[in-house]
Design a protein around this motif. Structure first.
Motif, short mmCIF file in Angstrom:
data_model
loop_
_atom_site.label_atom_id
_atom_site.label_comp_id
_atom_site.label_asym_id
_atom_site.label_seq_id
_atom_site.Cartn_x
_atom_site.Cartn_y
_atom_site.Cartn_z
N ARG A 96 -5.05 -2.86 5.63
CA ARG A 96 -5.02 -4.16 6.32
C ARG A 96 -4.69 -5.22 5.60
O ARG A 96 -4.92 -5.45 4.53
CB ARG A 96 -6.86 -4.22 6.65
N ASP A 97 -3.92 -6.13 6.36
CA ASP A 97 -3.36 -7.50 5.29
C ASP A 97 -2.37 -7.19 4.52
O ASP A 97 -2.01 -8.15 3.75
CB ASP A 97 -4.66 -8.17 4.74
N SER A 98 -1.73 -5.93 4.63
CA SER A 98 -0.59 -5.41 3.87
C SER A 98 0.64 -6.11 4.28
O SER A 98 1.00 -6.14 5.49
CB SER A 98 -0.49 -4.05 3.61
N GLN A 99 1.64 -6.56 3.36
CA GLN A 99 2.94 -7.04 4.05
C GLN A 99 3.80 -5.78 3.91
O GLN A 99 5.04 -5.85 4.23
CB GLN A 99 3.38 -8.35 3.21
N GLY A 100 3.61 -4.91 2.88
CA GLY A 100 4.59 -3.86 2.64
C GLY A 100 3.81 -2.50 2.57
O GLY A 100 2.65 -2.56 2.26
N ALA A 101 4.36 -1.43 2.84
CA ALA A 101 3.66 -0.16 2.95
C ALA A 101 4.93 0.85 2.47
O ALA A 101 6.06 1.18 3.10
CB ALA A 101 3.64 0.43 4.23
N ILE A 102 4.71 1.79 1.43
CA ILE A 102 5.31 2.67 1.14
C ILE A 102 4.94 4.04 1.37
O ILE A 102 3.93 4.43 0.91
CB ILE A 102 5.68 2.48 -0.71
N LEU A 103 5.61 4.65 2.31
CA LEU A 103 5.20 6.11 2.46
C LEU A 103 5.87 7.19 1.90
O LEU A 103 7.03 7.11 1.98
CB LEU A 103 5.45 6.32 4.28
N VAL A 104 5.26 7.92 1.12
CA VAL A 104 5.59 8.86 0.30
C VAL A 104 5.29 10.26 0.80
O VAL A 104 4.31 10.87 1.16
CB VAL A 104 4.94 8.82 -1.26
N TYR A 105 6.52 11.20 0.39
CA TYR A 105 6.50 12.55 0.79
C TYR A 105 7.12 13.35 -0.20
O TYR A 105 7.87 12.68 -0.93
CB TYR A 105 7.25 13.05 2.10
N ASP A 106 6.76 14.80 -0.19
CA ASP A 106 7.28 15.41 -1.17
C ASP A 106 8.54 16.37 -0.62
O ASP A 106 8.31 17.10 0.36
CB ASP A 106 6.34 16.56 -1.55
N ILE A 107 9.73 16.49 -1.16
CA ILE A 107 10.68 16.94 -0.59
C ILE A 107 10.88 18.21 -0.63
O ILE A 107 11.60 19.11 0.14
CB ILE A 107 12.08 16.36 -1.46
N THR A 108 9.58 18.97 -1.41
CA THR A 108 9.80 20.32 -1.30
C THR A 108 8.58 20.94 -0.22
O THR A 108 8.42 21.92 0.01
CB THR A 108 9.10 20.95 -2.78
N VAL A 127 1.00 -1.43 0.08
CA VAL A 127 -0.10 0.13 0.04
C VAL A 127 0.78 1.44 0.09
O VAL A 127 1.89 1.18 0.62
CB VAL A 127 -1.05 0.18 1.07
N LEU A 128 0.56 2.23 -0.72
CA LEU A 128 1.16 3.82 -0.83
C LEU A 128 0.43 4.59 -0.09
O LEU A 128 -0.83 4.80 -0.28
CB LEU A 128 1.35 4.07 -2.14
N LEU A 129 1.12 5.24 1.01
CA LEU A 129 -0.01 6.11 1.75
C LEU A 129 1.10 7.50 2.01
O LEU A 129 2.38 7.51 1.60
CB LEU A 129 0.21 5.44 3.10
N GLY A 130 0.45 8.59 2.25
CA GLY A 130 0.98 10.04 2.13
C GLY A 130 -0.08 11.05 1.63
O GLY A 130 -1.16 10.73 1.24
N GLU A 131 0.16 12.14 1.79
CA GLU A 131 -0.69 13.28 1.72
C GLU A 131 -0.91 13.49 -0.04
O GLU A 131 -0.13 12.84 -0.83
CB GLU A 131 0.33 14.58 1.91
N GLU A 135 5.15 -6.73 11.77
CA GLU A 135 5.02 -7.58 10.36
C GLU A 135 5.00 -6.86 9.13
O GLU A 135 5.33 -7.68 8.27
CB GLU A 135 3.46 -8.39 10.95
N VAL A 136 4.60 -5.58 9.11
CA VAL A 136 4.66 -4.89 7.90
C VAL A 136 6.12 -4.28 7.43
O VAL A 136 6.58 -3.78 8.50
CB VAL A 136 3.49 -3.58 7.77
N CYS A 137 6.44 -4.18 6.35
CA CYS A 137 7.91 -3.99 5.85
C CYS A 137 7.46 -2.42 5.40
O CYS A 137 6.54 -2.39 4.49
CB CYS A 137 8.39 -4.66 4.72
N ILE A 138 8.25 -1.45 5.83
CA ILE A 138 8.01 0.02 5.63
C ILE A 138 9.31 0.72 4.89
O ILE A 138 10.29 0.28 5.31
CB ILE A 138 7.59 0.56 7.02
#
Length: 210
Positions: A79-91, A12-16, A113-116
């Motif tokens: 829910r039930d994710s094995q991986g999560a990518i948290l994205v932010y804007d460097i600006t 799952v990808l999460l972020g603003e 349990e989740v890889c971040i």
């Protein structure tokens, strides 16, 4: 012929909103980038297969909406994710603060349990950077995550991002399977030993003529 081990992972990808989550996924899966920004409505879903030596990982990639009004739907998608990518804007310094909140929420809901992975996106706008790279990398270390600098526009760091999280998910899945196998082996061995003990403790019947 060598057997190929197959894995199925949900990422799952999460972020603003507007940090580039959709652009990252589209660049990775389809090799496309568009300057026109269209906000994701709730979530979208794409798949990608990654081939590694002796292994194949099928990724189900969920791109979630970043707008605040969709925040309550977050748990439904991760829910039930094995991986999560948290994205932010460097600006955008605030978008990095939001990543920190997401990580707290993920750890609370999914534990270790989740890889971040944390993605500092839009490095094509390096001259407009609003948050120090070393600070972001240091934070990633403190929460057991890995930091990757990316740009969907110039296709930089994206393969590394998804390869890294896939490698971590495979390692965790293999470790979990190995631990489960060891526990089951110990359990069976203990069971066999207990049977032997019981048999040894059973009094021998004496012959009526003894």
């Amino acid at each position: 012929m060598t057997d190929v081990k197959k894995y199925n992972f949900k990422v799952v990808l999460l972020g603003e909103g507007a940090v580039g989550k959709t652009s990252l996924v589209l660049q990775y899966v389809h090799g496309k980038f568009s300057e026109a920004h269209e906000s994701t409505i709730q979530a979208s879903f794409l798949t990608k297969k990654i081939n590694l030596p002796g292994k194949v990982a099928n990724l189900a990639i969920w791109d979630t909406a970043g707008q605040e009004r969709y925040h309550a739907l977050g748990p439904i998608y991760y829910r039930d994710s094995q991986g999560a990518i948290l994205v932010y804007d460097i600006t955008d310094k605030e978008s990095f603060k939001r990543v920190q909140n997401w990580i707290k929420e993920l750890r609370k809901m999914l534990g270790e349990e989740v890889c971040i992975l944390i993605a500092g996106n839009k490095i094509d706008l390096e001259s407009e950077r609003a948050i120090n790279l070393a600070t972001c990398e240091s934070y990633a270390d403190t929460v057991g995550a890995h930091h990757v600098s990316t740009s969907a526009k110039i296709n930089k760091g994206i393969d590394e991002l998804f390869f890294n999280i896939t490698k971590r998910m495979i390692e965790k899945a293999d470790e979990k399977a190995s631990n489960s196998l060891c526990r089951n082996g110990v359990s069976r061995a203990s069971s066999r030993r207990s049977v032997v003990v019981v048999e040894d403790d059973v009094p021998q019947k004496k012959s009526c003529c003894g």
